[in-house]
Design an enzyme around this catalytic site. Structure first.
Site, PDB file in Angstrom:
ATOM      1  N   ARG A  66       1.980  29.097 -11.827  1.00  0.00           N
ATOM      2  CA  ARG A  66       1.393  28.242 -12.878  1.00  0.00           C
ATOM      3  C   ARG A  66       1.207  28.959 -14.206  1.00  0.00           C
ATOM      4  NH1 ARG A  66      -0.622  26.459  -7.989  1.00  0.00           N
ATOM      5  NH2 ARG A  66      -0.221  24.240  -7.733  1.00  0.00           N
ATOM      6  N   HIS A  93       6.164  26.178 -11.638  1.00  0.00           N
ATOM      7  CA  HIS A  93       7.492  26.455 -11.075  1.00  0.00           C
ATOM      8  C   HIS A  93       8.649  26.039 -11.986  1.00  0.00           C
ATOM      9  CE1 HIS A  93       5.550  27.842  -7.564  1.00  0.00           C
ATOM     10  NE2 HIS A  93       5.595  26.771  -6.813  1.00  0.00           N
ATOM     11  N   HIS A 132      11.043  30.205  -2.515  1.00  0.00           N
ATOM     12  CA  HIS A 132       9.991  29.299  -2.051  1.00  0.00           C
ATOM     13  C   HIS A 132      10.267  28.741  -0.653  1.00  0.00           C
ATOM     14  CE1 HIS A 132       6.609  26.584  -2.333  1.00  0.00           C
ATOM     15  NE2 HIS A 132       6.375  26.917  -3.595  1.00  0.00           N
ATOM     16  N   ASP A 164      -3.883  29.300  -0.951  1.00  0.00           N
ATOM     17  CA  ASP A 164      -2.867  29.026  -1.976  1.00  0.00           C
ATOM     18  C   ASP A 164      -3.198  29.932  -3.157  1.00  0.00           C
ATOM     19  OD1 ASP A 164      -0.899  28.010  -3.571  1.00  0.00           O
ATOM     20  OD2 ASP A 164      -1.664  25.955  -3.630  1.00  0.00           O
ATOM     21  N   GLU A 219       5.450  33.983  -1.347  1.00  0.00           N
ATOM     22  CA  GLU A 219       6.253  34.007  -2.570  1.00  0.00           C
ATOM     23  C   GLU A 219       5.957  35.303  -3.326  1.00  0.00           C
ATOM     24  OE1 GLU A 219       5.309  30.119  -4.585  1.00  0.00           O
ATOM     25  OE2 GLU A 219       4.337  29.784  -2.671  1.00  0.00           O
TER      26      GLU A 219
END
Ligand code: GLA
Length: 381
Positions: free
Chosen positions: A106, A135, A209, A281, A346
């Protein structure tokens, strides 16, 4: 339909001296993966290593469509989430298997400033009702057709993928030329090598991803997977999943994976950070900050015995446990991908780095090279 095995190309490839091609099974096969609406054809490349491990990759989004790895009994299962058809990837995907960029993760409010000039990007995501760029924007690198060249070097199957992102594309400055190499090593390591150059200063943060389920895709949740992260700090976020700029030690929190813990053990802990992410996350700050390849994470799945190690040169890793999966994506085996049925690791620079003076810079300048690599290595015990 085109169906060319690389063996038939060997004679014309200078990269592949005939003597290095042994009598074992390593190969690359190319078939059609269908056509985009504009008529361009996407291909599917099947990379098979000398142990029979197979990766199917399409040049649409540089997506890893399938990845078959052995369990402790030698049984192959497809351990990544995804679809069987190009149409499904085009219609709706939460970045299944793709390379994301130009900036993975982000950027707050979709704005950043480089060398005194402010740039505005698409705000295509709004966790907590707060707009941000995610992304790479509306048409990120996961939604473009890359050019592709199959390779077989020292009996290792690979794929060279290239994409030229134009100056101004998705609002980013500079023409950015990207090359990604995928290699399926005979040590069952899937290696990703990234290279990029630009003609204007621009932020770059590329990542892979893939959503992994080491039981096999479509076989339930990933909560029993046991994770270790070589990271003693995270970059905590606000309600919009944008880093506050601080670093937080993981010790004594549900974020401590310095010793192995199942993902499910603490995923529902009452914790503000966990609430913002709807579960894990977040970006972990890897202990290895040398820029050299080092072990960052390992995941063990007890029922199959499969283990995946993640090695990277990057300083961070976003561990996302599939909190946004809600059963609306029906996968390759016809089963819906429900909540937390895949996990992403990631490797990356930290989120919102272009607006965070305390974070390592992600700005690539003309004349410099963005060069980094990550390995997902599979075994079973
Ligand atoms: C990343 C983000 C998540 C989510 C997924 C895609 O991993 O960190 O918040 O947006 O991509 O659904």
């Amino acid at each position: 339909m085109k169906n060319t095995t690389l063996r038939s190309l060997i004679a014309v490839s200078s990269l592949v001296p005939a003597t290095t091609v042994a009598a074992d099974t390593a190969s690359v096969t190319q078939t059609s993966f269908g056509r985009l609406r504009d008529g361009r054809e996407a291909s599917l490349y099947s990379l098979v290593n000398a142990n029979g491990m197979k990766a199917d990759v399409t040049n649409y989004g540089a997506i890893i469509v399938r990845l078959f790895t052995p369990d402790r009994a030698g049984r192959m299962d497809d351990v990544v989430l995804g679809y069987n058809t190009l149409e499904e990837y085009v219609a709706a995907t939460p970045y299944f298997g793709a390379i994301v960029g130009r900036y993975g993760n982000r950027i707050a409010k979709g704005k950043f400033t480089v060398d005194g000039q402010t740039y505005s990007l698409a705000t295509n995501n709004d966790p907590g009702g707060l707009l941000c760029h995610l992304h790479g924007g509306r048409v990120g690198f996961d939604k473009v057709l890359w050019s592709a060249e199959p390779l077989l070097v020292d009996n290792t199957p690979g794929l060279k993928l290239r994409y030229s992102s134009k100056d101004g594309e998705e609002g980013y400055p500079g023409n950015l030329d990207i090359t990604v190499h995928y290699w399926l090593g005979n040590d069952n390591a899937f290696k990703i090598e990234y290279l990029a150059t630009t003609d204007k200063a621009t932020p770059v943060n590329l990542t892979q991803h893939s959503y992994f389920n080491l039981k096999g895709e479509g076989r339930g949740d990933i909560l029993g997977h046991v994770l270790t992260l070589k990271a003693s700090r995270t970059t905590p976020v606000d309600a919009g999943l944008i880093p506050t700029g601080k670093f937080a030690p993981v010790a004594g929190t549900p974020f401590d994976f310095t010793t192995p813990h199942s993902i499910g053990e603490r995923v529902n802990a009452k914790d503000d950070q966990m609430k913002f992410g709807g579960g894990y996350d977040h970006n972990w700050v890897l202990d290895n900050q040398t820029g050299q390849l080092a072990l960052a994470a390992s995941v063990f799945e007890p029922s199959s015995g499969r283990t995946m190690e993640v090695w990277t040169q990057e300083p961070g890793i976003q561990f996302y446990c599939g909190n946004f999966l809600d059963g609306s994506n029906v996968g390759k085996s016809g089963r819906p991908y429900h909540h937390r049925t895949g996990l992403c690791l990631e490797t990356q620079h930290y989120p919102d780095s272009p607006n965070q003076p305390n974070f390592p810079s992600t700005v690539l300048r003309p004349g410099a090279k963005y060069q980094t690599s990550t390995i997902y290595k599979f075994s079973a015990k």
